[in-house]
Motif scaffolding. Sequence first.
Motif, PDB file in Angstrom:
ATOM      1  N   GLN A   6     -33.173  18.074  13.381  1.00  0.00           N
ATOM      2  CA  GLN A   6     -31.744  18.051  13.715  1.00  0.00           C
ATOM      3  C   GLN A   6     -30.890  18.018  12.454  1.00  0.00           C
ATOM      4  OE1 GLN A   6     -31.338  15.669  17.970  1.00  0.00           O
ATOM      5  NE2 GLN A   6     -30.034  15.092  16.297  1.00  0.00           N
ATOM      6  N   ILE A   7     -31.275  17.160  11.522  1.00  0.00           N
ATOM      7  CA  ILE A   7     -30.515  17.022  10.276  1.00  0.00           C
ATOM      8  C   ILE A   7     -30.507  18.339   9.507  1.00  0.00           C
ATOM      9  CG2 ILE A   7     -30.513  15.917   7.998  1.00  0.00           C
ATOM     10  CD1 ILE A   7     -31.588  13.377   9.405  1.00  0.00           C
ATOM     11  N   LEU A   8     -31.660  18.985   9.408  1.00  0.00           N
ATOM     12  CA  LEU A   8     -31.771  20.241   8.671  1.00  0.00           C
ATOM     13  C   LEU A   8     -31.008  21.373   9.346  1.00  0.00           C
ATOM     14  CD1 LEU A   8     -35.545  20.115   7.668  1.00  0.00           C
ATOM     15  CD2 LEU A   8     -33.570  19.790   6.168  1.00  0.00           C
ATOM     16  N   LEU A   9     -30.828  21.270  10.654  1.00  0.00           N
ATOM     17  CA  LEU A   9     -30.103  22.306  11.392  1.00  0.00           C
ATOM     18  C   LEU A   9     -28.598  22.098  11.346  1.00  0.00           C
ATOM     19  CD1 LEU A   9     -30.115  24.776  13.314  1.00  0.00           C
ATOM     20  CD2 LEU A   9     -30.324  23.162  15.218  1.00  0.00           C
ATOM     21  N   PHE A  10     -28.141  20.877  11.581  1.00  0.00           N
ATOM     22  CA  PHE A  10     -26.718  20.635  11.823  1.00  0.00           C
ATOM     23  C   PHE A  10     -25.924  20.135  10.619  1.00  0.00           C
ATOM     24  CE2 PHE A  10     -28.487  19.959  16.188  1.00  0.00           C
ATOM     25  CZ  PHE A  10     -27.806  20.999  16.812  1.00  0.00           C
ATOM     26  N   SER A  11     -26.531  19.384   9.706  1.00  0.00           N
ATOM     27  CA  SER A  11     -25.754  18.640   8.712  1.00  0.00           C
ATOM     28  C   SER A  11     -24.962  19.521   7.755  1.00  0.00           C
ATOM     29  CB  SER A  11     -26.669  17.698   7.923  1.00  0.00           C
ATOM     30  OG  SER A  11     -27.655  18.440   7.233  1.00  0.00           O
ATOM     31  N   LEU A  12     -25.502  20.679   7.377  1.00  0.00           N
ATOM     32  CA  LEU A  12     -24.817  21.563   6.425  1.00  0.00           C
ATOM     33  C   LEU A  12     -24.255  22.805   7.115  1.00  0.00           C
ATOM     34  CD1 LEU A  12     -27.275  21.305   3.387  1.00  0.00           C
ATOM     35  CD2 LEU A  12     -25.119  20.078   3.747  1.00  0.00           C
ATOM     36  N   ALA A  13     -23.622  22.592   8.250  1.00  0.00           N
ATOM     37  CA  ALA A  13     -23.013  23.645   9.089  1.00  0.00           C
ATOM     38  C   ALA A  13     -24.097  24.329   9.916  1.00  0.00           C
ATOM     39  CB  ALA A  13     -22.224  24.657   8.278  1.00  0.00           C
ATOM     40  N   PRO A  14     -24.019  24.207  11.247  1.00  0.00           N
ATOM     41  CA  PRO A  14     -25.085  24.695  12.126  1.00  0.00           C
ATOM     42  C   PRO A  14     -25.447  26.166  11.936  1.00  0.00           C
ATOM     43  CG  PRO A  14     -23.518  23.362  13.362  1.00  0.00           C
ATOM     44  CD  PRO A  14     -22.943  23.537  12.000  1.00  0.00           C
ATOM     45  N   PHE A  15     -24.451  27.032  11.720  1.00  0.00           N
ATOM     46  CA  PHE A  15     -24.737  28.471  11.663  1.00  0.00           C
ATOM     47  C   PHE A  15     -24.915  29.000  10.241  1.00  0.00           C
ATOM     48  CE2 PHE A  15     -23.451  28.135  16.015  1.00  0.00           C
ATOM     49  CZ  PHE A  15     -24.183  29.121  16.667  1.00  0.00           C
ATOM     50  N   PHE A  16     -24.875  28.132   9.249  1.00  0.00           N
ATOM     51  CA  PHE A  16     -25.209  28.550   7.892  1.00  0.00           C
ATOM     52  C   PHE A  16     -26.731  28.591   7.764  1.00  0.00           C
ATOM     53  CE2 PHE A  16     -21.315  27.531   5.017  1.00  0.00           C
ATOM     54  CZ  PHE A  16     -20.557  28.429   5.751  1.00  0.00           C
ATOM     55  N   VAL A  17     -27.226  29.658   7.143  1.00  0.00           N
ATOM     56  CA  VAL A  17     -28.667  29.807   6.977  1.00  0.00           C
ATOM     57  C   VAL A  17     -29.041  29.524   5.523  1.00  0.00           C
ATOM     58  CG1 VAL A  17     -30.560  31.502   6.935  1.00  0.00           C
ATOM     59  CG2 VAL A  17     -29.046  31.372   8.904  1.00  0.00           C
ATOM     60  N   GLY A 195     -20.634  10.951  -0.375  1.00  0.00           N
ATOM     61  CA  GLY A 195     -20.276  10.191   0.821  1.00  0.00           C
ATOM     62  C   GLY A 195     -20.088  11.088   2.033  1.00  0.00           C
ATOM     63  N   THR A 196     -19.449  12.247   1.818  1.00  0.00           N
ATOM     64  CA  THR A 196     -19.240  13.198   2.912  1.00  0.00           C
ATOM     65  C   THR A 196     -20.576  13.703   3.446  1.00  0.00           C
ATOM     66  OG1 THR A 196     -17.127  13.903   1.969  1.00  0.00           O
ATOM     67  CG2 THR A 196     -18.174  15.397   3.551  1.00  0.00           C
ATOM     68  N   LEU A 197     -21.473  14.082   2.542  1.00  0.00           N
ATOM     69  CA  LEU A 197     -22.783  14.606   2.952  1.00  0.00           C
ATOM     70  C   LEU A 197     -23.609  13.528   3.659  1.00  0.00           C
ATOM     71  CD1 LEU A 197     -23.721  16.777  -0.164  1.00  0.00           C
ATOM     72  CD2 LEU A 197     -22.855  17.546   2.058  1.00  0.00           C
ATOM     73  N   CYS A 198     -23.514  12.308   3.189  1.00  0.00           N
ATOM     74  CA  CYS A 198     -24.257  11.206   3.831  1.00  0.00           C
ATOM     75  C   CYS A 198     -23.748  10.977   5.255  1.00  0.00           C
ATOM     76  CB  CYS A 198     -24.127   9.925   3.018  1.00  0.00           C
ATOM     77  SG  CYS A 198     -25.071   9.933   1.487  1.00  0.00           S
ATOM     78  N   PHE A 199     -22.432  11.014   5.420  1.00  0.00           N
ATOM     79  CA  PHE A 199     -21.860  10.820   6.752  1.00  0.00           C
ATOM     80  C   PHE A 199     -22.291  11.933   7.695  1.00  0.00           C
ATOM     81  CE2 PHE A 199     -18.564  11.413   9.964  1.00  0.00           C
ATOM     82  CZ  PHE A 199     -18.452  10.122  10.478  1.00  0.00           C
ATOM     83  N   LEU A 200     -22.254  13.177   7.230  1.00  0.00           N
ATOM     84  CA  LEU A 200     -22.667  14.309   8.059  1.00  0.00           C
ATOM     85  C   LEU A 200     -24.155  14.224   8.403  1.00  0.00           C
ATOM     86  CD1 LEU A 200     -20.742  17.214   6.281  1.00  0.00           C
ATOM     87  CD2 LEU A 200     -20.167  16.122   8.463  1.00  0.00           C
ATOM     88  N   THR A 201     -24.948  13.746   7.472  1.00  0.00           N
ATOM     89  CA  THR A 201     -26.388  13.583   7.718  1.00  0.00           C
ATOM     90  C   THR A 201     -26.643  12.568   8.829  1.00  0.00           C
ATOM     91  OG1 THR A 201     -26.936  14.154   5.429  1.00  0.00           O
ATOM     92  CG2 THR A 201     -28.602  12.946   6.678  1.00  0.00           C
ATOM     93  N   VAL A 202     -25.960  11.435   8.733  1.00  0.00           N
ATOM     94  CA  VAL A 202     -26.122  10.393   9.758  1.00  0.00           C
ATOM     95  C   VAL A 202     -25.641  10.903  11.113  1.00  0.00           C
ATOM     96  CG1 VAL A 202     -25.321   8.118  10.509  1.00  0.00           C
ATOM     97  CG2 VAL A 202     -25.964   8.492   8.117  1.00  0.00           C
ATOM     98  N   LEU A 203     -24.511  11.585  11.120  1.00  0.00           N
ATOM     99  CA  LEU A 203     -23.943  12.087  12.381  1.00  0.00           C
ATOM    100  C   LEU A 203     -24.858  13.132  13.017  1.00  0.00           C
ATOM    101  CD1 LEU A 203     -21.398  11.575  14.057  1.00  0.00           C
ATOM    102  CD2 LEU A 203     -20.336  13.524  12.908  1.00  0.00           C
ATOM    103  N   SER A 204     -25.475  13.960  12.193  1.00  0.00           N
ATOM    104  CA  SER A 204     -26.348  15.009  12.725  1.00  0.00           C
ATOM    105  C   SER A 204     -27.649  14.455  13.289  1.00  0.00           C
ATOM    106  CB  SER A 204     -26.673  16.039  11.635  1.00  0.00           C
ATOM    107  OG  SER A 204     -27.410  15.449  10.584  1.00  0.00           O
ATOM    108  N   ALA A 205     -27.951  13.212  12.964  1.00  0.00           N
ATOM    109  CA  ALA A 205     -29.175  12.580  13.474  1.00  0.00           C
ATOM    110  C   ALA A 205     -28.959  11.889  14.815  1.00  0.00           C
ATOM    111  CB  ALA A 205     -29.704  11.565  12.455  1.00  0.00           C
TER     112      ALA A 205
END
Length: 303
Positions: A6-17, A195-205
């Motif tokens: 989930q983290i690898l899919l969603f955290s850095l923008a879902p549709f970015f490859v 901090g932004t990336l950490c928050f997105l990582t937690v949220l994507s989990a």
Amino acid sequence: MKVLLQILLFSLAPFFVYPWKPFINMFAGESYHVALKHFKDGHVGAVNLAGHFVCLIFCIFGNFGLLELLDQRIPQPLQNGRILSTLSAIIWIGILIPTKAPKVVTASSVAMICLAYWYASLIPKVLFEQCAVGGFIIAIIGTNILYKSEKIELPFSEWVPKLLLAPGLYYASHLFSLSSYAGSQIDNASAIAIGTLCFLTVLSATPNPIKKIVVAGVLLCRIAYILSGVEELFYLSCGFMSSLFQGICHLITNEEATLISHGNKGGGQHELALEYAHVVYFPNIALETIYDKFNQASQSEHK
């Protein structure tokens, strides 16, 4: 394992490859045929498909704009190399070509990726975003006018405010970027980005994260970019915004979004596999659905 995927899919923008997404789909995802079927189930009308076409272009160019910046930050094996951009393009194209999509569809997908690879970073950021927002609005309204048999069923007073979310978000962020807060935290840029990336990582989990991660990603990445000047956050915000625009398409056409549909079914391992396939094959499944739509319309006119 599911949380990591989930983290690898969603955290850095879902549709970015990125290089890892196609590989994960090979081992834990679904086939092109399955991804295409699920996409067609939730993308029927011309208005929805027109909006998704703009989102596809927005997404691919934003994707390689981000990768270009990341390449500038990491050591390269070759002088003037772009290891992340090059690997992502080669692997992505490599997984799209063997699909059984019509040749014109695959060729169009490959052309989009190649154009984004070479030119995404050359487009001024303001122009890039203005074209995306303007193109999205024009595509929705124009298709609604041209395809009278498939007009948006919602009352005008309901769908227009939903559509105006797109320019509203853009102009609100643009005004904020002209305020006295812009660049005020450049000295803390690294801390803000981390901090932004950490928050997105937690949220994507979290369970069924798609709606939460998209809305938070658009707003948080944009605010962090304006305050810190970290350009990667601009493109990351665009990645989330392309997903938000897809959601707007579904809101105004009453067609259920694919990723939301998967989440509503429980968000288990099977649904996650479908989501990976949907993201990795997005250029081909979107263009093939549009291609089939035009063919059907053409055949109907000749009957």
